[in-house]
Scaffold this motif. Structure first.
Motif, PDB file in Angstrom:
ATOM      1  N   THR A 113       0.847  -1.192   0.000  1.00 50.95           N
ATOM      2  CA  THR A 113       0.000   0.000   0.000  1.00 50.95           C
ATOM      3  C   THR A 113       0.883   1.242   0.000  1.00 50.95           C
ATOM      4  O   THR A 113       1.885   1.308   0.714  1.00 50.95           O
ATOM      5  CB  THR A 113      -0.937   0.047   1.221  1.00 50.95           C
ATOM      6  OG1 THR A 113      -0.165   0.118   2.427  1.00 50.95           O
ATOM      7  CG2 THR A 113      -1.815  -1.198   1.266  1.00 50.95           C
ATOM      8  N   ILE A 114       0.501   2.232  -0.823  1.00 48.33           N
ATOM      9  CA  ILE A 114       1.225   3.494  -0.915  1.00 48.33           C
ATOM     10  C   ILE A 114       0.228   4.624  -0.731  1.00 48.33           C
ATOM     11  O   ILE A 114      -0.703   4.780  -1.529  1.00 48.33           O
ATOM     12  CB  ILE A 114       1.945   3.653  -2.266  1.00 48.33           C
ATOM     13  CG1 ILE A 114       2.868   2.451  -2.528  1.00 48.33           C
ATOM     14  CG2 ILE A 114       2.729   4.945  -2.303  1.00 48.33           C
ATOM     15  CD1 ILE A 114       2.360   1.502  -3.558  1.00 48.33           C
ATOM     16  N   THR A 115       0.382   5.408   0.328  1.00 46.83           N
ATOM     17  CA  THR A 115      -0.491   6.550   0.608  1.00 46.83           C
ATOM     18  C   THR A 115       0.393   7.713   1.056  1.00 46.83           C
ATOM     19  O   THR A 115       0.740   7.820   2.241  1.00 46.83           O
ATOM     20  CB  THR A 115      -1.513   6.231   1.706  1.00 46.83           C
ATOM     21  OG1 THR A 115      -2.222   5.031   1.372  1.00 46.83           O
ATOM     22  CG2 THR A 115      -2.511   7.368   1.866  1.00 46.83           C
ATOM     23  N   PRO A 116       0.818   8.600   0.142  1.00 42.04           N
ATOM     24  CA  PRO A 116       1.732   9.682   0.507  1.00 42.04           C
ATOM     25  C   PRO A 116       1.157  10.569   1.607  1.00 42.04           C
ATOM     26  O   PRO A 116       0.015  11.028   1.521  1.00 42.04           O
ATOM     27  CB  PRO A 116       1.893  10.453  -0.803  1.00 42.04           C
ATOM     28  CG  PRO A 116       1.609   9.450  -1.865  1.00 42.04           C
ATOM     29  CD  PRO A 116       0.532   8.574  -1.294  1.00 42.04           C
ATOM     30  N   SER A 117       1.932  10.805   2.654  1.00 39.65           N
ATOM     31  CA  SER A 117       1.489  11.680   3.741  1.00 39.65           C
ATOM     32  C   SER A 117       1.407  13.131   3.303  1.00 39.65           C
ATOM     33  O   SER A 117       0.730  13.947   3.939  1.00 39.65           O
ATOM     34  CB  SER A 117       2.451  11.546   4.936  1.00 39.65           C
ATOM     35  OG  SER A 117       3.786  11.858   4.546  1.00 39.65           O
ATOM     36  N   SER A 118       2.073  13.474   2.190  1.00 41.69           N
ATOM     37  CA  SER A 118       2.042  14.847   1.676  1.00 41.69           C
ATOM     38  C   SER A 118       0.704  15.198   1.052  1.00 41.69           C
ATOM     39  O   SER A 118       0.400  16.381   0.849  1.00 41.69           O
ATOM     40  CB  SER A 118       3.142  15.025   0.628  1.00 41.69           C
ATOM     41  OG  SER A 118       2.900  14.172  -0.493  1.00 41.69           O
ATOM     42  N   GLY A 119      -0.102  14.180   0.716  1.00 45.62           N
ATOM     43  CA  GLY A 119      -1.366  14.434   0.035  1.00 45.62           C
ATOM     44  C   GLY A 119      -1.229  14.552  -1.469  1.00 45.62           C
ATOM     45  O   GLY A 119      -2.226  14.740  -2.169  1.00 45.62           O
ATOM     46  N   ASN A 120      -0.014  14.433  -1.983  1.00 44.37           N
ATOM     47  CA  ASN A 120       0.202  14.509  -3.426  1.00 44.37           C
ATOM     48  C   ASN A 120      -0.359  13.278  -4.136  1.00 44.37           C
ATOM     49  O   ASN A 120      -0.452  12.204  -3.550  1.00 44.37           O
ATOM     50  CB  ASN A 120       1.698  14.617  -3.743  1.00 44.37           C
ATOM     51  CG  ASN A 120       2.277  15.956  -3.362  1.00 44.37           C
ATOM     52  OD1 ASN A 120       1.582  16.964  -3.363  1.00 44.37           O
ATOM     53  ND2 ASN A 120       3.560  15.962  -3.023  1.00 44.37           N
ATOM     54  N   VAL A 121      -0.713  13.446  -5.395  1.00 48.06           N
ATOM     55  CA  VAL A 121      -1.135  12.307  -6.201  1.00 48.06           C
ATOM     56  C   VAL A 121       0.102  11.637  -6.779  1.00 48.06           C
ATOM     57  O   VAL A 121       1.133  12.273  -6.995  1.00 48.06           O
ATOM     58  CB  VAL A 121      -2.100  12.729  -7.327  1.00 48.06           C
ATOM     59  CG1 VAL A 121      -3.404  13.219  -6.744  1.00 48.06           C
ATOM     60  CG2 VAL A 121      -1.465  13.773  -8.237  1.00 48.06           C
ATOM     61  N   ILE A 122      -0.004  10.341  -7.027  1.00 49.29           N
ATOM     62  CA  ILE A 122       1.139   9.581  -7.516  1.00 49.29           C
ATOM     63  C   ILE A 122       0.740   8.727  -8.713  1.00 49.29           C
ATOM     64  O   ILE A 122      -0.426   8.415  -8.911  1.00 49.29           O
ATOM     65  CB  ILE A 122       1.729   8.676  -6.415  1.00 49.29           C
ATOM     66  CG1 ILE A 122       0.641   7.780  -5.805  1.00 49.29           C
ATOM     67  CG2 ILE A 122       2.427   9.493  -5.349  1.00 49.29           C
ATOM     68  CD1 ILE A 122       1.174   6.762  -4.807  1.00 49.29           C
ATOM     69  N   VAL A 123       1.751   8.350  -9.477  1.00 45.39           N
ATOM     70  CA  VAL A 123       1.602   7.411 -10.589  1.00 45.39           C
ATOM     71  C   VAL A 123       2.377   6.154 -10.223  1.00 45.39           C
ATOM     72  O   VAL A 123       3.522   6.227  -9.766  1.00 45.39           O
ATOM     73  CB  VAL A 123       2.127   8.002 -11.910  1.00 45.39           C
ATOM     74  CG1 VAL A 123       2.251   6.923 -12.976  1.00 45.39           C
ATOM     75  CG2 VAL A 123       1.205   9.113 -12.392  1.00 45.39           C
ATOM     76  N   LEU A 124       1.750   4.993 -10.385  1.00 45.67           N
ATOM     77  CA  LEU A 124       2.370   3.704 -10.104  1.00 45.67           C
ATOM     78  C   LEU A 124       2.775   3.051 -11.419  1.00 45.67           C
ATOM     79  O   LEU A 124       1.966   2.956 -12.344  1.00 45.67           O
ATOM     80  CB  LEU A 124       1.394   2.794  -9.347  1.00 45.67           C
ATOM     81  CG  LEU A 124       1.870   1.365  -9.072  1.00 45.67           C
ATOM     82  CD1 LEU A 124       3.039   1.362  -8.095  1.00 45.67           C
ATOM     83  CD2 LEU A 124       0.722   0.514  -8.529  1.00 45.67           C
ATOM     84  N   THR A 125       4.026   2.616 -11.510  1.00 52.60           N
ATOM     85  CA  THR A 125       4.537   1.986 -12.723  1.00 52.60           C
ATOM     86  C   THR A 125       5.023   0.579 -12.411  1.00 52.60           C
ATOM     87  O   THR A 125       5.854   0.393 -11.519  1.00 52.60           O
ATOM     88  CB  THR A 125       5.697   2.798 -13.317  1.00 52.60           C
ATOM     89  OG1 THR A 125       5.265   4.132 -13.579  1.00 52.60           O
ATOM     90  CG2 THR A 125       6.175   2.160 -14.628  1.00 52.60           C
ATOM     91  N   ILE A 126       4.492  -0.408 -13.109  1.00 48.21           N
ATOM     92  CA  ILE A 126       4.995  -1.768 -13.040  1.00 48.21           C
ATOM     93  C   ILE A 126       6.024  -1.890 -14.157  1.00 48.21           C
ATOM     94  O   ILE A 126       5.674  -2.004 -15.328  1.00 48.21           O
ATOM     95  CB  ILE A 126       3.879  -2.811 -13.216  1.00 48.21           C
ATOM     96  CG1 ILE A 126       2.699  -2.514 -12.282  1.00 48.21           C
ATOM     97  CG2 ILE A 126       4.424  -4.218 -12.974  1.00 48.21           C
ATOM     98  CD1 ILE A 126       3.039  -2.550 -10.808  1.00 48.21           C
ATOM     99  N   ASN A 127       7.300  -1.837 -13.802  1.00 42.93           N
ATOM    100  CA  ASN A 127       8.360  -1.789 -14.805  1.00 42.93           C
ATOM    101  C   ASN A 127       8.605  -3.145 -15.452  1.00 42.93           C
ATOM    102  O   ASN A 127       8.880  -3.227 -16.658  1.00 42.93           O
ATOM    103  CB  ASN A 127       9.655  -1.280 -14.164  1.00 42.93           C
ATOM    104  CG  ASN A 127       9.499   0.109 -13.587  1.00 42.93           C
ATOM    105  OD1 ASN A 127       9.346   1.075 -14.318  1.00 42.93           O
ATOM    106  ND2 ASN A 127       9.515   0.217 -12.270  1.00 42.93           N
TER     107      ASN A 127
END
Length: 305
Positions: free
Chosen positions: A146-160
């Motif tokens: 699980t990834i939930t940035p504490s900064s509140g920023n949105v993120i992109v997840l990449t399966i390389n």
């Protein structure tokens, strides 16, 4: 007997470890253990968000003896008595195990090992992989990331990279609980987002294993608003977009190697300082820009060559 092969046997009764990978065994293993005091085992790696999964590689103990394992919340997650085969314990940040030896007879004992498996992260960027990557992951792996940035920023997840054995699956869910994909077998590239958080759940069966997967996540600039989720599969080398309606702007083209057309559209917005919105449909990439007063200019449309 184990007394003769002293250097090959472990007489340790329990122990403490702080690594993300390791092995623990019954006393005198690989020789037979006997009755004696309870052995205590503590596995507590550093608090980095990473979890571990304990697996029993060999289990031959008496029905009068018990190996009990508790997770980091002191909940019993495994209790073994008698002969058992290969199995795994639910992943946890740490483990505490106790081995009681009541039987008056000798028995082979057990060998258990642990490896990184899942985790919970709050950073704006990072990476995770299947256990033992780039080597083969373990059987019956069940890892949740699980990834939930504490900064509140949105993120992109990449399966390389993704290379799974038959019947194994990596399930990806966004911050709204929407299932984005059930990834199986192999693929060169997958990308999801942006989202406030992600959850990836990896499940492997008891059969053959493979090299697994490697994933990264990264925040995206907050100035850009996104109107769709990225989900790409496969690579498109050498694709190019060319502007076909200028809307008063100078014509230009964008070329990015080894990524999909949809990601190229996102990139076209990223490299334009005034871009506030993009959309992708079919082979059309539309960029919406703002003037100095914050009002939208006519859309810039690019067509895939």
């Amino acid at each position: 007997m184990c007394e003769v092969l002293w250097s090959r046997c472990s007489i340790a009764c329990g122990g403490t470890w702080t690594s993300f990978r390791g092995t623990m065994t019954s006393p005198w293993y690989p020789g037979a253990y006997t009755s004696g005091p309870t052995c205590w085992y503590n596995v507590k790696p550093p608090s980095t968000g990473q979890k571990i999964q304990l697996k029993y590689d060999l289990m031959v103990i008496s029905y009068l003896d018990t190996l009990e394992v508790k997770n980091s919340s002191q909940v019993v997650v495994s209790k073994q008595s008698g002969q058992r085969g290969y199995s795994v314990v639910p992943a946890s940040p740490s483990y505490e195990a106790s081995f009681t030896r009541n039987s008056p007879y000798v028995h082979t004992g057990f060998k258990a090992s642990w490896v990184e498996c899942g985790g919970d992260w709050t950073s704006d960027s990072g990476s995770f992989s299947s256990s033992y990557y780039p080597n083969k992951y373990h059987k019956q792996a069940h890892c949740i990331y699980t990834i939930t940035p504490s900064s509140g920023n949105v993120i992109v997840l990449t399966i390389n990279t993704l290379n799974l054995a038959d019947n194994d699956v990596l399930q990806v869910t966004d911050g709204d609980g929407k299932s984005l994909a059930n990834l199986t077998v192999s693929a060169a590239f997958h990308q999801f987002g942006p989202s406030s958080s992600f959850r990836a759940e990896f499940k492997a069966d008891n059969g053959a294993t493979s090299t697994g997967f490697h994933a990264t996540w990264q925040t995206m600039p907050p100035r850009i608003k996104y109107d769709l989720a990225l989900h790409t599969s496969g690579c498109a080398v050498g694709k190019k977009f060319s502007e076909v309606t200028t809307a008063g702007l100078k014509g230009r083209s964008v070329s990015i190697q080894k990524v999909s057309a949809r990601v190229e559209c996102l990139y076209a917005c990223l490299v334009s300082p005034s871009c506030s919105l993009y959309s992708f449909s079919g082979d059309m990439c539309t960029l919406l820009t703002l003037d100095n007063a914050g009002f939208p200019l006519p859309a810039t449309v690019m067509k895939q060559l």
